[in-house]
Design a protein around this motif. Structure first.
Motif, PDB file in Angstrom:
ATOM      1  N   PRO A 129       0.840  -1.214   0.000  1.00 33.89           N
ATOM      2  CA  PRO A 129       0.000   0.000   0.000  1.00 33.89           C
ATOM      3  C   PRO A 129       0.868   1.255   0.000  1.00 33.89           C
ATOM      4  O   PRO A 129       2.064   1.209   0.307  1.00 33.89           O
ATOM      5  CB  PRO A 129      -0.796  -0.124   1.302  1.00 33.89           C
ATOM      6  N   MET A 130       0.251   2.378  -0.311  1.00 32.64           N
ATOM      7  CA  MET A 130       0.985   3.640  -0.394  1.00 32.64           C
ATOM      8  C   MET A 130       1.595   4.016   0.955  1.00 32.64           C
ATOM      9  O   MET A 130       0.939   3.919   1.991  1.00 32.64           O
ATOM     10  CB  MET A 130       0.056   4.756  -0.855  1.00 32.64           C
ATOM     11  N   SER A 161       8.079   1.199  -2.641  1.00 30.09           N
ATOM     12  CA  SER A 161       7.569  -0.048  -3.203  1.00 30.09           C
ATOM     13  C   SER A 161       6.295   0.131  -4.009  1.00 30.09           C
ATOM     14  O   SER A 161       6.076  -0.577  -4.993  1.00 30.09           O
ATOM     15  CB  SER A 161       7.327  -1.065  -2.082  1.00 30.09           C
ATOM     16  N   HIS A 162       5.421   1.045  -3.624  1.00 30.57           N
ATOM     17  CA  HIS A 162       4.156   1.190  -4.339  1.00 30.57           C
ATOM     18  C   HIS A 162       4.334   1.930  -5.665  1.00 30.57           C
ATOM     19  O   HIS A 162       3.945   1.420  -6.724  1.00 30.57           O
ATOM     20  CB  HIS A 162       3.128   1.919  -3.468  1.00 30.57           C
ATOM     21  N   SER A 163       4.911   3.132  -5.606  1.00 28.01           N
ATOM     22  CA  SER A 163       4.991   3.965  -6.821  1.00 28.01           C
ATOM     23  C   SER A 163       6.209   3.660  -7.676  1.00 28.01           C
ATOM     24  O   SER A 163       6.275   4.057  -8.832  1.00 28.01           O
ATOM     25  CB  SER A 163       5.018   5.442  -6.428  1.00 28.01           C
ATOM     26  N   ARG A 164       7.220   2.950  -7.108  1.00 27.20           N
ATOM     27  CA  ARG A 164       8.502   2.680  -7.790  1.00 27.20           C
ATOM     28  C   ARG A 164       9.308   3.975  -8.000  1.00 27.20           C
ATOM     29  O   ARG A 164      10.150   4.052  -8.881  1.00 27.20           O
ATOM     30  CB  ARG A 164       8.304   2.026  -9.145  1.00 27.20           C
ATOM     31  N   THR A 288       6.140  -3.086 -14.973  1.00 25.83           N
ATOM     32  CA  THR A 288       5.150  -3.888 -14.251  1.00 25.83           C
ATOM     33  C   THR A 288       3.860  -3.119 -14.005  1.00 25.83           C
ATOM     34  O   THR A 288       2.767  -3.601 -14.285  1.00 25.83           O
ATOM     35  CB  THR A 288       5.740  -4.359 -12.902  1.00 25.83           C
ATOM     36  N   THR A 289       3.995  -1.908 -13.473  1.00 28.29           N
ATOM     37  CA  THR A 289       2.791  -1.127 -13.135  1.00 28.29           C
ATOM     38  C   THR A 289       2.165  -0.457 -14.347  1.00 28.29           C
ATOM     39  O   THR A 289       0.997  -0.054 -14.305  1.00 28.29           O
ATOM     40  CB  THR A 289       3.145  -0.042 -12.109  1.00 28.29           C
ATOM     41  N   LYS A 290       2.946  -0.311 -15.432  1.00 23.55           N
ATOM     42  CA  LYS A 290       2.489   0.377 -16.647  1.00 23.55           C
ATOM     43  C   LYS A 290       2.104   1.838 -16.368  1.00 23.55           C
ATOM     44  O   LYS A 290       1.260   2.419 -17.045  1.00 23.55           O
ATOM     45  CB  LYS A 290       1.305  -0.350 -17.293  1.00 23.55           C
ATOM     46  N   LYS A 291       2.727   2.411 -15.342  1.00 24.12           N
ATOM     47  CA  LYS A 291       2.493   3.810 -14.987  1.00 24.12           C
ATOM     48  C   LYS A 291       3.835   4.503 -14.795  1.00 24.12           C
ATOM     49  O   LYS A 291       4.860   3.845 -14.546  1.00 24.12           O
ATOM     50  CB  LYS A 291       1.673   3.910 -13.691  1.00 24.12           C
ATOM     51  N   ARG A 292       3.808   5.828 -14.877  1.00 19.26           N
ATOM     52  CA  ARG A 292       5.020   6.597 -14.619  1.00 19.26           C
ATOM     53  C   ARG A 292       5.191   6.758 -13.104  1.00 19.26           C
ATOM     54  O   ARG A 292       4.286   7.278 -12.430  1.00 19.26           O
ATOM     55  CB  ARG A 292       4.949   7.972 -15.283  1.00 19.26           C
ATOM     56  N   PRO A 293       6.358   6.364 -12.552  1.00 14.84           N
ATOM     57  CA  PRO A 293       6.558   6.501 -11.104  1.00 14.84           C
ATOM     58  C   PRO A 293       6.332   7.923 -10.591  1.00 14.84           C
ATOM     59  O   PRO A 293       5.778   8.113  -9.511  1.00 14.84           O
ATOM     60  CB  PRO A 293       8.015   6.060 -10.916  1.00 14.84           C
ATOM     61  N   VAL A 294       6.727   8.924 -11.372  1.00 11.16           N
ATOM     62  CA  VAL A 294       6.603  10.310 -10.919  1.00 11.16           C
ATOM     63  C   VAL A 294       5.136  10.692 -10.733  1.00 11.16           C
ATOM     64  O   VAL A 294       4.800  11.498  -9.849  1.00 11.16           O
ATOM     65  CB  VAL A 294       7.312  11.266 -11.906  1.00 11.16           C
ATOM     66  N   GLU A 295       4.236  10.116 -11.522  1.00  8.53           N
ATOM     67  CA  GLU A 295       2.818  10.436 -11.411  1.00  8.53           C
ATOM     68  C   GLU A 295       2.175   9.710 -10.233  1.00  8.53           C
ATOM     69  O   GLU A 295       1.370  10.286  -9.496  1.00  8.53           O
ATOM     70  CB  GLU A 295       2.112  10.088 -12.718  1.00  8.53           C
ATOM     71  N   VAL A 296       2.545   8.442 -10.027  1.00  3.75           N
ATOM     72  CA  VAL A 296       2.001   7.688  -8.897  1.00  3.75           C
ATOM     73  C   VAL A 296       2.538   8.254  -7.585  1.00  3.75           C
ATOM     74  O   VAL A 296       1.837   8.275  -6.566  1.00  3.75           O
ATOM     75  CB  VAL A 296       2.355   6.194  -9.030  1.00  3.75           C
ATOM     76  N   PHE A 297       3.782   8.733  -7.613  1.00  4.34           N
ATOM     77  CA  PHE A 297       4.406   9.274  -6.408  1.00  4.34           C
ATOM     78  C   PHE A 297       3.644  10.483  -5.864  1.00  4.34           C
ATOM     79  O   PHE A 297       3.600  10.700  -4.642  1.00  4.34           O
ATOM     80  CB  PHE A 297       5.851   9.658  -6.720  1.00  4.34           C
TER      81      PHE A 297
END
Length: 521
Positions: A129-130, A161-164, A288-297
């Motif tokens: 989790p975040m 671990s969540h956002s990479r 793996t997440t198919k997302k940009r880490p900077v956006e999830v962060f």
């Protein structure tokens, strides 16, 4: 074009002889996709397709020479790393990742540049989790310098671990526990907060031993853990899944950022790595997440625990950190440059200073720079919270309010023998025509620091032909240093002329032995 037709004919011939797709791809050093595409075409379609290539321009053609040169020199480079190098060299460069991969593959086929891949298998694990977990691991690489020497560099990598989302810090020497603690503080500042749990390998910097879940941390790291109040999770041996994410990050940093990159200084290397994180490391879509880490962060950051600016391990206890003075008379600290007085950098000297962080009366944190941990203060700057800034005290620069002649007269008047000092300065001006102000500034600084010995130092420099302001400073410093006095040797008593012919009465040895109670032999 001719190569494409030849490749088409070879694939068709091998197909006719019964070769499998995999065998054809391996022998001709092309991908299986390429073999499929060529096998499906009729001779007419192949000829028409090859002709169309001659008139069709590709978006990456203007960069083809760069890509070919890099692949020929470093055949193991992947498309992702080449894309990052192009971004570094051409900031306005934009191209899709799939376009980059296709173009690089075509270059490899056209110039017959093969690449081997090593695939490591990992078991899938549940997502965290975040704000819960950061994984930490260390790595090392060997880099080429500009003069083709090879040096060893060491890095520590942090991965949410969540956002990479990643943070990386480098050193040109092995990490100590104190270095690891400092890097943790920098990482928390970079992330803007701290997670609940930090995952480590069983590293000697962190742990003394671990048995069946009972772990003993090093004393220094145990104190740090208690102060920051985070939970430690140690991985089992031979259990890469526990921290496979950060292990992949270490590999990614070494292969995408560090691989084949030329090293200059550790400060520059860290600056370039932070730029790489912003440009590529935290911006590329994660596999793996198919997302940009900077956006999830941006979402995960809200779940991190807030931390204070600095810990007592580096500032509040008064312990100092050593830093190197750069040639431009600045000190690098947390991705910013802080000025020191002109002349602090010595071309032939030991260019280290001690820095510490203190709070002033307004509760503002300030960076204190000293020549020695308990020595006089060279600079006192407000601590900059952003990165990439030059924090400069105007008094540390050249004195531009005076002309050279006026400046020369001002410095010469610091000495008792005005004629001799003027002559010495004239020699310096002639020897260093491009550095007149620098020489005068260093000379003036030495005159202010060692006023009681500058005249003696001037005489010594002139007599021994030490024609440099830095040499003058060395001599003055030596003369000003306290030294143990050698006890005076008592003078030899002269023999009086009227006593030279006096005869001294002598006695046989038996006389002395009788007095001492013995017998003559």
């Amino acid at each position: 074009m001719k190569k494409k037709l030849m490749l088409y004919l070879e694939i068709q011939q091998m197909k006719g002889r019964g070769f499998s797709i995999q065998q054809i791809a391996k022998q001709l050093k092309v991908s299986r996709t390429t073999v499929y595409n060529y096998m499906e075409k009729t001779p007419e379609e192949a000829f028409e397709w090859v002709n169309s290539l001659g008139s069709r321009k590709k978006k990456l053609d203007p960069y083809k020479d760069w890509i070919v040169a890099w692949l020929q020199e470093y055949p193991h480079l992947n498309a992702s790393q080449i894309q990052d190098w192009l971004l570094e060299k051409f900031p306005d460069f934009t191209v899709g990742e799939s376009t980059m991969r296709l173009y690089v593959n075509q270059i490899r086929e056209e110039y017959q540049i093969a690449k081997t891949k090593v695939v490591r298998q990992y078991e899938a694990v549940e997502e965290q989790p975040m704000g819960k977990q950061v994984q930490v691991d260390w790595g090392e690489t060997r880099q080429k310098t500009q003069d083709q020497r090879e040096i060893k560099l060491y890095c520590i990598c942090f991965l949410l671990s969540h956002s990479r989302y990643r943070y990386v810090e480098w050193q040109n020497r092995p990490f100590t526990t104190r270095d690891a603690i400092r890097s943790h503080e920098n990482a928390f500042e970079f992330f803007g907060g701290m997670p609940e749990e930090i995952v480590y390998d069983q590293d000697h910097l962190i742990t003394v031993s671990e048995h069946a879940g009972d772990m003993i941390l090093t004393a220094e790291f145990q104190a740090y853990k208690q102060q920051r109040k985070f939970r430690v999770h140690l991985c089992r041996k031979a259990d890469p899944e526990s921290k496979g994410k950060v292990e992949s990050t270490v590999k990614y940093v070494k292969r995408n950022f560090a691989d084949s990159r030329i090293y200059t200084t550790i400060e520059n290397w860290n600056e370039r790595c932070l730029a790489w994180l912003e440009r590529t490391g935290n911006r590329r879509v994660h596999g793996t997440t198919k997302k940009r880490p900077v956006e999830v962060f941006l979402l995960e950051k809200q779940h991190l625990k807030p931390v204070s600016k600095l810990l007592s391990t580096e500032s509040i206890t008064g312990s100092s950190i050593t830093r190197t003075v750069n040639k431009d008379n600045t000190v690098f600290y947390k991705s910013n440059r802080y000025s020191v007085p002109l002349g602090t950098y010595r071309p032939k000297g030991l260019n280290t200073v001690a820095i510490e962080i203190k709070e002033d009366t307004n509760n503002q944190q300030r960076l204190i720079i000293r020549k020695q941990p308990d020595g006089e203060i060279l600079a006192n700057h407000p601590l900059e919270t952003s990165t990439g800034k030059l924090i400069k005290n105007k008094n540390h620069g050249r004195d531009r309010s005076k002309g050279i002649q006026s400046y020369k007269e001002t410095v010469a008047q610091q000495f008792k023998d005005l004629e001799l000092s003027s002559r010495y300065i004239d020699i310096l001006m002639e020897k260093y025509p491009r550095y007149k102000r620098d020489q005068l500034a260093v000379l003036q600084k030495a005159a202010l620091e060692y006023p009681t010995v500058i005249d003696e130092a001037l005489q010594k420099c002139m007599s021994e032909h030490l024609m440099s302001a830095n040499d003058f400073t060395d001599v003055a410093k030596y003369l000003a240093a306290p030294r143990k006095e050698t006890p005076p040797v008592p003078p030899v008593q002269a023999v009086r002329a009227d006593c030279a012919d006096i005869n001294v009465e002598t006695h046989p040895m038996s006389t002395y032995t009788e007095i001492l109670g013995g017998a003559a032999s």
